[in-house]
Enzyme design. Structure first.
Site, mmCIF file in Angstrom:
data_model
loop_
_atom_site.group_PDB
_atom_site.id
_atom_site.type_symbol
_atom_site.label_atom_id
_atom_site.label_comp_id
_atom_site.label_asym_id
_atom_site.label_seq_id
_atom_site.Cartn_x
_atom_site.Cartn_y
_atom_site.Cartn_z
ATOM 1 N N GLY A 168 0.764 -1.235 0.000
ATOM 2 C CA GLY A 168 0.000 0.000 0.000
ATOM 3 C C GLY A 168 0.796 1.286 0.000
ATOM 4 O O GLY A 168 0.215 2.360 -0.147
ATOM 5 N N PRO A 222 4.528 -5.241 -0.884
ATOM 6 C CA PRO A 222 4.393 -4.050 -1.733
ATOM 7 C C PRO A 222 4.203 -4.387 -3.216
ATOM 8 O O PRO A 222 4.773 -5.349 -3.726
ATOM 9 C CB PRO A 222 5.730 -3.335 -1.537
ATOM 10 C CG PRO A 222 6.698 -4.424 -1.197
ATOM 11 C CD PRO A 222 5.917 -5.505 -0.503
ATOM 12 N N GLY A 223 3.404 -3.601 -3.872
ATOM 13 C CA GLY A 223 3.250 -3.710 -5.320
ATOM 14 C C GLY A 223 3.688 -2.406 -5.977
ATOM 15 O O GLY A 223 4.766 -2.287 -6.555
ATOM 16 N N ARG A 224 2.839 -1.394 -5.818
ATOM 17 C CA ARG A 224 3.053 -0.118 -6.484
ATOM 18 C C ARG A 224 4.430 0.488 -6.193
ATOM 19 O O ARG A 224 5.094 0.995 -7.100
ATOM 20 C CB ARG A 224 1.962 0.858 -6.032
ATOM 21 C CG ARG A 224 1.875 2.136 -6.852
ATOM 22 C CD ARG A 224 0.885 3.127 -6.213
ATOM 23 N NE ARG A 224 -0.338 2.471 -5.823
ATOM 24 C CZ ARG A 224 -1.411 2.341 -6.605
ATOM 25 N NH1 ARG A 224 -1.405 2.880 -7.798
ATOM 26 N NH2 ARG A 224 -2.488 1.702 -6.177
ATOM 27 N N ARG A 263 -6.268 3.101 -15.319
ATOM 28 C CA ARG A 263 -6.313 3.851 -14.059
ATOM 29 C C ARG A 263 -6.984 5.224 -14.200
ATOM 30 O O ARG A 263 -7.774 5.604 -13.343
ATOM 31 C CB ARG A 263 -4.907 3.982 -13.455
ATOM 32 C CG ARG A 263 -4.283 2.620 -13.079
ATOM 33 C CD ARG A 263 -2.986 2.770 -12.311
ATOM 34 N NE ARG A 263 -3.204 3.343 -11.012
ATOM 35 C CZ ARG A 263 -3.006 4.607 -10.682
ATOM 36 N NH1 ARG A 263 -2.479 5.447 -11.574
ATOM 37 N NH2 ARG A 263 -3.282 5.051 -9.491
ATOM 38 N N TYR A 305 -10.105 5.457 -11.852
ATOM 39 C CA TYR A 305 -9.901 6.193 -10.596
ATOM 40 C C TYR A 305 -9.628 7.676 -10.823
ATOM 41 O O TYR A 305 -9.170 8.344 -9.898
ATOM 42 C CB TYR A 305 -8.698 5.640 -9.819
ATOM 43 C CG TYR A 305 -8.551 4.158 -9.730
ATOM 44 C CD1 TYR A 305 -9.480 3.389 -9.024
ATOM 45 C CD2 TYR A 305 -7.469 3.507 -10.315
ATOM 46 C CE1 TYR A 305 -9.329 2.013 -8.913
ATOM 47 C CE2 TYR A 305 -7.314 2.128 -10.203
ATOM 48 C CZ TYR A 305 -8.253 1.387 -9.503
ATOM 49 O OH TYR A 305 -8.090 0.035 -9.396
ATOM 50 N N CYS A 342 -14.584 3.532 -27.796
ATOM 51 C CA CYS A 342 -15.873 4.211 -27.868
ATOM 52 C C CYS A 342 -16.496 4.373 -26.487
ATOM 53 O O CYS A 342 -17.480 3.724 -26.136
ATOM 54 C CB CYS A 342 -16.813 3.438 -28.777
ATOM 55 S SG CYS A 342 -16.117 3.245 -30.418
ATOM 56 N N GLU A 343 -15.894 5.209 -25.663
ATOM 57 C CA GLU A 343 -16.376 5.531 -24.314
ATOM 58 C C GLU A 343 -15.892 6.943 -24.014
ATOM 59 O O GLU A 343 -14.715 7.240 -24.242
ATOM 60 C CB GLU A 343 -15.741 4.620 -23.251
ATOM 61 C CG GLU A 343 -16.041 3.158 -23.345
ATOM 62 C CD GLU A 343 -17.356 2.762 -22.679
ATOM 63 O OE1 GLU A 343 -17.938 3.605 -21.959
ATOM 64 O OE2 GLU A 343 -17.776 1.631 -22.903
ATOM 65 N N TYR A 370 -0.186 -1.807 -12.017
ATOM 66 C CA TYR A 370 -1.609 -1.721 -12.363
ATOM 67 C C TYR A 370 -1.807 -1.084 -13.731
ATOM 68 O O TYR A 370 -2.771 -0.364 -13.964
ATOM 69 C CB TYR A 370 -2.386 -0.970 -11.262
ATOM 70 C CG TYR A 370 -2.136 -1.576 -9.892
ATOM 71 C CD1 TYR A 370 -2.674 -2.812 -9.577
ATOM 72 C CD2 TYR A 370 -1.306 -0.951 -8.959
ATOM 73 C CE1 TYR A 370 -2.409 -3.410 -8.355
ATOM 74 C CE2 TYR A 370 -1.041 -1.540 -7.730
ATOM 75 C CZ TYR A 370 -1.596 -2.768 -7.435
ATOM 76 O OH TYR A 370 -1.332 -3.356 -6.225
HETATM 77 C C1 PLP Z 1 -2.996 -5.208 -3.854
HETATM 78 C C2 PLP Z 1 -2.441 -5.818 -2.648
HETATM 79 C C3 PLP Z 1 -1.137 -5.525 -2.246
HETATM 80 C C4 PLP Z 1 -0.254 -4.521 -2.962
HETATM 81 O O1 PLP Z 1 -0.743 -3.226 -2.820
HETATM 82 P P1 PLP Z 1 0.129 -1.970 -3.351
HETATM 83 O O2 PLP Z 1 -0.752 -0.814 -3.070
HETATM 84 O O3 PLP Z 1 0.369 -2.187 -4.799
HETATM 85 O O4 PLP Z 1 1.391 -1.960 -2.579
HETATM 86 C C5 PLP Z 1 -0.641 -6.181 -1.147
HETATM 87 N N1 PLP Z 1 -1.394 -7.075 -0.460
HETATM 88 C C6 PLP Z 1 -2.659 -7.379 -0.810
HETATM 89 C C7 PLP Z 1 -3.424 -8.365 -0.018
HETATM 90 C C8 PLP Z 1 -3.224 -6.760 -1.912
HETATM 91 O O5 PLP Z 1 -4.474 -7.049 -2.253
#
Ligand code: PLP
Length: 433
Positions: free
Chosen positions: A247, A287-289, A325, A329, A361-362, A389
Protein backbone atom coordinates in the site's frame (compact mmCIF):
# COMPACT_ATOMS: atom_id res chain seq x y z
CA UNK A 1 13.10 8.31 -11.92
CA UNK A 2 16.75 8.58 -12.77
CA UNK A 3 16.62 5.49 -14.98
CA UNK A 4 14.27 7.45 -17.22
CA UNK A 5 16.25 10.49 -18.32
CA UNK A 6 16.85 12.77 -21.31
CA UNK A 7 19.86 13.07 -23.54
CA UNK A 8 19.74 16.09 -25.84
CA UNK A 9 15.96 16.24 -25.47
CA UNK A 10 15.36 12.55 -26.20
CA UNK A 11 13.96 10.24 -23.53
CA UNK A 12 16.07 7.23 -22.59
CA UNK A 13 15.34 4.21 -20.43
CA UNK A 14 18.72 3.34 -18.97
CA UNK A 15 20.98 3.20 -22.06
CA UNK A 16 18.24 2.79 -24.65
CA UNK A 17 16.53 5.49 -26.71
CA UNK A 18 12.80 5.30 -26.17
CA UNK A 19 12.09 6.71 -29.59
CA UNK A 20 14.00 3.82 -31.19
CA UNK A 21 12.03 1.32 -29.12
CA UNK A 22 8.77 2.83 -30.34
CA UNK A 23 9.97 2.64 -33.95
CA UNK A 24 11.17 -0.95 -33.65
CA UNK A 25 8.32 -2.41 -31.63
CA UNK A 26 5.40 -0.09 -32.37
CA UNK A 27 3.01 1.46 -29.89
CA UNK A 28 1.21 1.14 -27.50
CA UNK A 29 4.23 -0.29 -25.75
CA UNK A 30 5.07 -0.86 -22.10
CA UNK A 31 8.76 -0.38 -21.22
CA UNK A 32 10.21 -1.31 -17.82
CA UNK A 33 13.66 -0.60 -16.41
CA UNK A 34 15.46 -3.45 -14.67
CA UNK A 35 17.66 -0.97 -12.80
CA UNK A 36 14.58 0.88 -11.54
CA UNK A 37 13.06 -2.40 -10.31
CA UNK A 38 16.30 -3.29 -8.53
CA UNK A 39 16.59 0.15 -6.99
CA UNK A 40 13.03 0.02 -5.65
CA UNK A 41 13.77 -3.44 -4.24
CA UNK A 42 17.03 -2.31 -2.63
CA UNK A 43 15.20 0.49 -0.80
CA UNK A 44 13.32 -2.17 1.21
CA UNK A 45 16.64 -3.84 2.06
CA UNK A 46 18.18 -0.48 2.97
CA UNK A 47 15.32 0.28 5.37
CA UNK A 48 15.76 -3.13 6.97
CA UNK A 49 19.49 -2.53 7.38
CA UNK A 50 18.77 0.75 9.19
CA UNK A 51 16.29 -0.78 11.63
CA UNK A 52 17.16 -1.75 15.20
CA UNK A 53 16.38 -5.39 14.51
CA UNK A 54 19.03 -5.56 11.83
CA UNK A 55 21.03 -8.79 12.17
CA UNK A 56 18.72 -10.19 14.89
CA UNK A 57 18.28 -13.82 13.76
CA UNK A 58 14.95 -14.03 15.60
CA UNK A 59 13.49 -11.08 13.73
CA UNK A 60 13.66 -11.58 9.99
CA UNK A 61 12.16 -9.28 7.39
CA UNK A 62 10.69 -10.65 4.18
CA UNK A 63 9.37 -8.69 1.22
CA UNK A 64 6.72 -10.32 -0.99
CA UNK A 65 6.08 -8.63 -4.33
CA UNK A 66 2.35 -8.15 -4.95
CA UNK A 67 2.04 -9.95 -8.28
CA UNK A 68 -1.21 -8.29 -9.24
CA UNK A 69 0.62 -4.97 -9.71
CA UNK A 70 2.69 -6.43 -12.56
CA UNK A 71 2.61 -10.12 -13.30
CA UNK A 72 4.82 -10.28 -16.40
CA UNK A 73 7.12 -13.27 -15.84
CA UNK A 74 10.12 -11.34 -17.15
CA UNK A 75 9.52 -8.68 -14.52
CA UNK A 76 8.86 -11.28 -11.82
CA UNK A 77 12.07 -13.08 -12.78
CA UNK A 78 14.04 -9.94 -11.90
CA UNK A 79 12.56 -10.01 -8.40
CA UNK A 80 12.99 -13.78 -8.07
CA UNK A 81 16.72 -13.36 -8.78
CA UNK A 82 16.89 -10.63 -6.15
CA UNK A 83 15.53 -13.12 -3.62
CA UNK A 84 12.00 -11.75 -3.39
CA UNK A 85 8.99 -13.57 -2.06
CA UNK A 86 5.62 -13.07 -3.75
CA UNK A 87 2.08 -12.20 -2.73
CA UNK A 88 -0.56 -13.76 -4.96
CA UNK A 89 -4.33 -13.48 -5.19
CA UNK A 90 -5.08 -16.37 -7.57
CA UNK A 91 -3.82 -19.75 -8.72
CA UNK A 92 -2.92 -18.13 -12.03
CA UNK A 93 -0.56 -15.75 -10.27
CA UNK A 94 1.10 -18.70 -8.51
CA UNK A 95 1.66 -20.35 -11.89
CA UNK A 96 3.33 -17.14 -13.09
CA UNK A 97 5.55 -16.98 -9.99
CA UNK A 98 6.71 -20.54 -10.61
CA UNK A 99 7.27 -19.88 -14.33
CA UNK A 100 9.35 -16.83 -13.39
CA UNK A 101 11.64 -18.85 -11.12
CA UNK A 102 10.02 -17.84 -7.84
CA UNK A 103 9.54 -20.26 -4.96
CA UNK A 104 6.14 -21.43 -3.71
CA UNK A 105 7.78 -21.74 -0.29
CA UNK A 106 8.28 -17.96 -0.38
CA UNK A 107 4.79 -17.16 -1.64
CA UNK A 108 1.84 -15.87 0.37
CA UNK A 109 -1.70 -16.48 -0.91
CA UNK A 110 -4.06 -13.53 -0.26
CA UNK A 111 -7.55 -12.77 -1.54
CA UNK A 112 -11.18 -12.99 -0.39
CA UNK A 113 -12.47 -15.65 -2.77
CA UNK A 114 -10.05 -18.56 -2.97
CA UNK A 115 -11.72 -21.56 -4.63
CA UNK A 116 -11.16 -25.12 -3.40
CA UNK A 117 -9.25 -25.84 -6.62
CA UNK A 118 -6.96 -22.87 -6.00
CA UNK A 119 -6.34 -24.03 -2.42
CA UNK A 120 -5.49 -27.52 -3.65
CA UNK A 121 -3.03 -26.19 -6.24
CA UNK A 122 -1.38 -23.88 -3.70
CA UNK A 123 -1.13 -26.59 -1.03
CA UNK A 124 0.39 -29.06 -3.50
CA UNK A 125 2.88 -26.42 -4.65
CA UNK A 126 3.72 -25.73 -1.00
CA UNK A 127 2.95 -22.04 -0.48
CA UNK A 128 4.34 -20.48 2.68
CA UNK A 129 1.12 -19.05 4.10
CA UNK A 130 -2.56 -18.46 3.31
CA UNK A 131 -3.86 -15.06 4.31
CA UNK A 132 -7.37 -16.15 5.24
CA UNK A 133 -10.10 -13.53 5.06
CA UNK A 134 -13.21 -15.16 6.60
CA UNK A 135 -14.51 -18.01 8.78
CA UNK A 136 -16.01 -19.94 5.86
CA UNK A 137 -12.62 -19.73 4.15
CA UNK A 138 -10.98 -21.22 7.26
CA UNK A 139 -13.43 -24.12 7.12
CA UNK A 140 -12.88 -24.70 3.42
CA UNK A 141 -9.10 -24.56 3.73
CA UNK A 142 -9.21 -26.97 6.69
CA UNK A 143 -11.30 -29.40 4.62
CA UNK A 144 -9.12 -29.16 1.50
CA UNK A 145 -5.91 -29.60 3.51
CA UNK A 146 -7.51 -32.61 5.23
CA UNK A 147 -8.30 -34.24 1.88
CA UNK A 148 -4.68 -33.81 0.84
CA UNK A 149 -3.37 -35.01 4.21
CA UNK A 150 -1.40 -31.80 4.85
CA UNK A 151 -1.64 -28.92 7.28
CA UNK A 152 -2.11 -25.46 5.82
CA UNK A 153 -0.07 -22.61 7.32
CA UNK A 154 -2.33 -19.60 7.88
CA UNK A 155 -2.55 -16.08 9.07
CA UNK A 156 -5.82 -14.19 9.33
CA UNK A 157 -6.16 -10.93 7.49
CA UNK A 158 -7.64 -8.68 10.11
CA UNK A 159 -9.37 -5.45 9.41
CA UNK A 160 -7.96 -2.89 11.86
CA UNK A 161 -10.66 -0.33 11.02
CA UNK A 162 -8.23 2.57 10.96
CA UNK A 163 -10.16 5.79 11.46
CA UNK A 164 -11.40 7.10 8.10
CA UNK A 165 -11.66 10.64 9.43
CA UNK A 166 -7.95 10.76 10.07
CA UNK A 167 -7.11 8.70 7.01
CA UNK A 168 -9.79 9.24 4.36
CA UNK A 169 -7.73 7.59 1.61
CA UNK A 170 -7.71 4.21 3.26
CA UNK A 171 -10.19 2.03 1.56
CA UNK A 172 -9.56 -1.59 2.45
CA UNK A 173 -8.90 -1.44 6.21
CA UNK A 174 -12.35 -0.18 7.18
CA UNK A 175 -15.50 -1.80 8.49
CA UNK A 176 -18.00 -2.24 5.75
CA UNK A 177 -15.74 -3.48 3.00
CA UNK A 178 -15.31 -7.01 1.78
CA UNK A 179 -11.72 -7.52 2.94
CA UNK A 180 -10.48 -9.22 6.08
CA UNK A 181 -11.94 -10.46 9.34
CA UNK A 182 -13.62 -7.77 11.49
CA UNK A 183 -11.35 -6.70 14.30
CA UNK A 184 -13.97 -7.48 16.96
CA UNK A 185 -14.22 -11.07 15.69
CA UNK A 186 -10.53 -11.72 15.11
CA UNK A 187 -9.66 -13.14 18.53
CA UNK A 188 -12.50 -15.66 18.31
CA UNK A 189 -11.54 -16.52 14.74
CA UNK A 190 -7.99 -17.30 15.87
CA UNK A 191 -9.36 -19.52 18.64
CA UNK A 192 -11.45 -21.34 16.03
CA UNK A 193 -8.53 -21.67 13.61
CA UNK A 194 -6.20 -22.99 16.29
CA UNK A 195 -8.61 -25.87 16.94
CA UNK A 196 -8.88 -26.90 13.30
CA UNK A 197 -6.83 -30.06 12.82
CA UNK A 198 -5.51 -29.31 9.33
CA UNK A 199 -4.43 -25.71 9.88
CA UNK A 200 -1.33 -24.28 11.56
CA UNK A 201 -1.56 -20.69 12.75
CA UNK A 202 1.61 -18.93 11.64
CA UNK A 203 1.00 -15.19 11.81
CA UNK A 204 -1.29 -12.23 11.40
CA UNK A 205 -1.88 -10.04 8.38
CA UNK A 206 -3.38 -6.69 7.53
CA UNK A 207 -3.43 -4.63 4.34
CA UNK A 208 -5.06 -1.27 4.87
CA UNK A 209 -5.21 0.24 1.41
CA UNK A 210 -3.26 1.53 -1.54
CA UNK A 211 -1.41 4.67 -2.66
CA UNK A 212 -0.95 5.62 1.02
CA UNK A 213 1.42 8.58 1.31
CA UNK A 214 1.80 8.73 5.10
CA UNK A 215 3.23 6.34 7.65
CA UNK A 216 0.79 7.17 10.51
CA UNK A 217 -2.11 4.98 9.34
CA UNK A 218 0.26 2.01 9.32
CA UNK A 219 1.41 2.79 12.84
CA UNK A 220 -2.22 3.07 14.01
CA UNK A 221 -3.03 -0.27 12.37
CA UNK A 222 0.09 -1.90 13.85
CA UNK A 223 -0.80 -0.71 17.37
CA UNK A 224 -4.18 -2.39 17.07
CA UNK A 225 -2.68 -5.54 15.56
CA UNK A 226 -0.08 -5.79 18.34
CA UNK A 227 -2.80 -5.58 21.03
CA UNK A 228 -4.65 -8.34 19.25
CA UNK A 229 -1.49 -10.44 19.01
CA UNK A 230 -1.09 -10.24 22.80
CA UNK A 231 -4.67 -11.49 23.24
CA UNK A 232 -4.22 -14.30 20.74
CA UNK A 233 -1.00 -15.42 22.40
CA UNK A 234 -2.57 -15.24 25.87
CA UNK A 235 -5.17 -17.66 24.48
CA UNK A 236 -2.29 -20.05 23.76
CA UNK A 237 -1.70 -19.48 20.03
CA UNK A 238 1.80 -18.22 19.19
CA UNK A 239 2.12 -15.64 16.40
CA UNK A 240 5.41 -15.92 14.50
CA UNK A 241 5.04 -13.17 11.93
CA UNK A 242 3.30 -9.87 11.39
CA UNK A 243 2.45 -9.07 7.78
CA UNK A 244 1.90 -5.34 7.40
CA UNK A 245 0.62 -5.65 3.82
CA UNK A 246 1.47 -3.33 0.96
CA UNK A 247 0.00 0.00 0.00
CA UNK A 248 2.91 2.43 0.16
CA UNK A 249 2.21 5.10 -2.45
CA UNK A 250 4.44 6.58 -5.13
CA UNK A 251 4.91 10.09 -6.47
CA UNK A 252 2.86 10.32 -9.67
CA UNK A 253 4.13 13.86 -10.26
CA UNK A 254 0.70 15.43 -9.73
CA UNK A 255 1.89 17.87 -7.08
CA UNK A 256 0.25 15.91 -4.26
CA UNK A 257 2.15 15.20 -1.06
CA UNK A 258 4.84 12.67 -1.90
CA UNK A 259 5.06 9.43 0.10
CA UNK A 260 7.89 8.86 2.56
CA UNK A 261 11.06 7.38 1.12
CA UNK A 262 10.74 3.61 1.14
CA UNK A 263 13.80 3.05 3.34
CA UNK A 264 12.56 5.54 5.95
CA UNK A 265 9.11 3.97 5.84
CA UNK A 266 10.46 0.45 6.33
CA UNK A 267 12.75 1.47 9.16
CA UNK A 268 9.94 3.37 10.93
CA UNK A 269 7.57 0.39 10.66
CA UNK A 270 10.14 -2.11 11.93
CA UNK A 271 11.30 0.06 14.82
CA UNK A 272 7.71 0.82 15.79
CA UNK A 273 6.87 -2.88 15.91
CA UNK A 274 9.96 -3.67 17.95
CA UNK A 275 9.47 -0.72 20.34
CA UNK A 276 5.93 -1.91 21.07
CA UNK A 277 6.42 -5.69 21.31
CA UNK A 278 7.86 -7.79 24.08
CA UNK A 279 8.73 -10.57 21.66
CA UNK A 280 10.65 -10.40 18.35
CA UNK A 281 8.70 -11.65 15.37
CA UNK A 282 9.33 -11.82 11.67
CA UNK A 283 7.83 -8.92 9.71
CA UNK A 284 6.53 -9.35 6.19
CA UNK A 285 5.72 -6.70 3.59
CA UNK A 286 3.56 -7.07 0.45
CA UNK A 287 4.39 -4.05 -1.73
CA UNK A 288 3.25 -3.71 -5.32
CA UNK A 289 3.05 -0.12 -6.48
CA UNK A 290 6.12 1.10 -4.56
CA UNK A 291 8.29 -1.52 -6.30
CA UNK A 292 6.79 -1.28 -9.77
CA UNK A 293 4.91 1.94 -10.38
CA UNK A 294 7.78 4.21 -11.26
CA UNK A 295 9.74 1.43 -12.99
CA UNK A 296 7.67 1.48 -16.16
CA UNK A 297 6.22 3.76 -18.83
CA UNK A 298 3.61 3.36 -21.54
CA UNK A 299 4.48 4.68 -24.99
CA UNK A 300 1.75 5.87 -27.30
CA UNK A 301 1.63 7.67 -30.64
CA UNK A 302 -0.51 10.67 -31.55
CA UNK A 303 -2.92 9.67 -34.32
CA UNK A 304 -4.89 12.90 -34.70
CA UNK A 305 -5.08 16.35 -33.21
CA UNK A 306 -8.59 17.69 -32.83
CA UNK A 307 -8.58 21.32 -31.69
CA UNK A 308 -12.02 22.49 -30.56
CA UNK A 309 -13.83 25.45 -29.04
CA UNK A 310 -13.93 24.05 -25.53
CA UNK A 311 -11.39 21.26 -25.59
CA UNK A 312 -8.42 20.24 -27.66
CA UNK A 313 -8.05 16.53 -28.05
CA UNK A 314 -4.92 14.57 -28.83
CA UNK A 315 -6.20 11.20 -29.98
CA UNK A 316 -3.53 8.60 -29.32
CA UNK A 317 -3.18 4.88 -30.05
CA UNK A 318 -3.28 3.79 -26.39
CA UNK A 319 -6.60 3.67 -24.61
CA UNK A 320 -8.41 2.78 -21.42
CA UNK A 321 -8.03 -0.87 -22.33
CA UNK A 322 -4.23 -0.44 -22.18
CA UNK A 323 -4.07 1.76 -19.06
CA UNK A 324 -7.34 1.94 -17.20
CA UNK A 325 -6.31 3.85 -14.06
CA UNK A 326 -7.40 7.28 -15.38
CA UNK A 327 -10.82 5.95 -16.46
CA UNK A 328 -11.28 3.89 -13.27
CA UNK A 329 -9.90 6.19 -10.60
CA UNK A 330 -9.44 9.57 -12.33
CA UNK A 331 -5.77 8.80 -11.78
CA UNK A 332 -3.08 11.25 -12.83
CA UNK A 333 -0.19 10.09 -15.02
CA UNK A 334 2.53 12.46 -16.14
CA UNK A 335 2.74 12.64 -19.95
CA UNK A 336 5.69 13.94 -21.95
CA UNK A 337 6.75 13.82 -25.58
CA UNK A 338 9.54 11.31 -26.14
CA UNK A 339 11.41 13.89 -28.17
CA UNK A 340 11.15 17.38 -26.72
CA UNK A 341 10.01 19.94 -29.27
CA UNK A 342 11.52 23.32 -29.87
CA UNK A 343 9.35 25.86 -28.02
CA UNK A 344 9.31 27.86 -31.24
CA UNK A 345 6.79 25.67 -33.03
CA UNK A 346 7.41 24.44 -36.54
CA UNK A 347 4.51 24.35 -39.04
CA UNK A 348 1.98 21.65 -38.15
CA UNK A 349 2.91 21.66 -34.47
CA UNK A 350 0.15 22.91 -32.23
CA UNK A 351 0.79 24.33 -28.77
CA UNK A 352 -2.41 23.74 -26.84
CA UNK A 353 -3.90 22.45 -23.64
CA UNK A 354 -4.85 18.90 -24.58
CA UNK A 355 -6.97 16.09 -23.30
CA UNK A 356 -5.14 12.93 -24.28
CA UNK A 357 -7.74 10.37 -25.26
CA UNK A 358 -7.81 6.92 -26.86
CA UNK A 359 -9.77 5.40 -29.73
CA UNK A 360 -12.19 3.39 -27.54
CA UNK A 361 -15.87 4.21 -27.87
CA UNK A 362 -16.38 5.53 -24.31
CA UNK A 363 -16.29 9.12 -23.05
CA UNK A 364 -14.35 7.77 -20.08
CA UNK A 365 -11.54 6.76 -22.41
CA UNK A 366 -8.87 9.26 -21.49
CA UNK A 367 -5.27 9.02 -20.30
CA UNK A 368 -4.63 12.60 -19.22
CA UNK A 369 -6.50 15.90 -19.07
CA UNK A 370 -5.57 19.54 -19.54
CA UNK A 371 -1.93 19.07 -20.43
CA UNK A 372 -0.01 21.86 -22.11
CA UNK A 373 1.92 20.23 -24.91
CA UNK A 374 3.45 21.01 -28.29
CA UNK A 375 2.21 18.22 -30.51
CA UNK A 376 2.05 17.04 -34.09
CA UNK A 377 0.42 13.85 -35.39
CA UNK A 378 2.95 11.02 -35.30
CA UNK A 379 4.62 12.21 -32.09
CA UNK A 380 5.32 9.56 -29.49
CA UNK A 381 4.33 10.29 -25.90
CA UNK A 382 5.53 8.64 -22.72
CA UNK A 383 2.95 8.05 -20.00
CA UNK A 384 4.92 7.77 -16.76
CA UNK A 385 4.38 5.72 -13.59
CA UNK A 386 2.73 2.94 -15.59
CA UNK A 387 4.70 0.01 -14.16
CA UNK A 388 2.06 -0.99 -11.59
CA UNK A 389 -1.61 -1.72 -12.36
CA UNK A 390 -0.95 -0.86 -16.00
CA UNK A 391 -0.63 -3.93 -18.17
CA UNK A 392 -2.15 -6.23 -15.52
CA UNK A 393 -5.43 -4.32 -15.74
CA UNK A 394 -5.42 -4.18 -19.55
CA UNK A 395 -8.34 -5.69 -21.44
CA UNK A 396 -9.25 -6.46 -25.03
CA UNK A 397 -12.23 -4.09 -25.10
CA UNK A 398 -13.00 -3.02 -28.67
CA UNK A 399 -11.02 -6.09 -29.83
CA UNK A 400 -7.80 -4.28 -29.21
CA UNK A 401 -4.79 -6.58 -28.89
CA UNK A 402 -2.85 -5.91 -25.73
CA UNK A 403 0.43 -4.00 -25.93
CA UNK A 404 3.88 -5.56 -26.08
CA UNK A 405 6.08 -5.31 -22.99
CA UNK A 406 9.83 -4.66 -22.97
CA UNK A 407 12.30 -4.89 -20.14
CA UNK A 408 15.37 -2.71 -20.58
CA UNK A 409 18.60 -3.89 -18.97
CA UNK A 410 21.45 -1.45 -19.55
CA UNK A 411 21.79 -1.06 -23.30
CA UNK A 412 19.59 -4.04 -24.14
CA UNK A 413 15.83 -4.18 -24.53
CA UNK A 414 14.26 -7.62 -24.03
CA UNK A 415 10.80 -8.38 -25.36
CA UNK A 416 9.17 -9.90 -22.27
CA UNK A 417 5.77 -10.11 -23.90
CA UNK A 418 4.96 -10.02 -27.59
CA UNK A 419 2.18 -7.82 -28.87
CA UNK A 420 -1.07 -9.79 -29.08
CA UNK A 421 -2.54 -10.47 -32.49
CA UNK A 422 -6.19 -10.11 -33.44
CA UNK A 423 -6.25 -13.81 -34.39
CA UNK A 424 -5.26 -14.72 -30.81
CA UNK A 425 -8.16 -12.69 -29.49
CA UNK A 426 -10.88 -14.91 -30.93
CA UNK A 427 -8.91 -18.13 -31.32
CA UNK A 428 -11.13 -19.83 -28.69
CA UNK A 429 -14.42 -18.64 -30.20
CA UNK A 430 -16.68 -20.56 -32.58
CA UNK A 431 -19.32 -19.58 -35.12
CA UNK A 432 -22.52 -21.64 -34.91
CA UNK A 433 -22.50 -24.88 -36.93
C1 PLP B 1 -3.00 -5.21 -3.85
C2 PLP B 1 -2.44 -5.82 -2.65
C3 PLP B 1 -1.14 -5.53 -2.25
C4 PLP B 1 -0.25 -4.52 -2.96
O1 PLP B 1 -0.74 -3.23 -2.82
P1 PLP B 1 0.13 -1.97 -3.35
O2 PLP B 1 -0.75 -0.81 -3.07
O3 PLP B 1 0.37 -2.19 -4.80
O4 PLP B 1 1.39 -1.96 -2.58
C5 PLP B 1 -0.64 -6.18 -1.15
N1 PLP B 1 -1.39 -7.08 -0.46
C6 PLP B 1 -2.66 -7.38 -0.81
C7 PLP B 1 -3.42 -8.37 -0.02
C8 PLP B 1 -3.22 -6.76 -1.91
O5 PLP B 1 -4.47 -7.05 -2.25
Amino acid sequence: MTHFHRQAGTLFVEGVSVSQLAQQHGTPLYVYSRAALAEAWEAYAAGTALAKRHSDPNAKVKVHVAVKANSNIGVLSVFARLGAGFDIVSAGELARVLAAGGQASDTVFSGVGKSAAEMRYALQAGVKCFNVESLPELERLNAVAGELGVRAPISLRVNPDVNPKTHPYISTGLKGNKFGVAFSEARKAYATASKMPNLVVHGIDCHIGSQITETEPYLDAIDKVLELVDEIESDGTPIQHIDVGGGLGIDYGDGGSPPPKTADFVRTILDHIDDHSTKRRDVWFEPGRSLLGNSGILLTTVEYLKPGEEKNFAIVDAAMNDLSRPALYQAFHRVEPVISRDPDPEPGVLARTYDIVGPVCESGDWLARDRELLLAPGDTLAVFSAGAYGFTMASNYNTRPRAAELLVDGTEAHVVRERETVAQLFAGERVLP
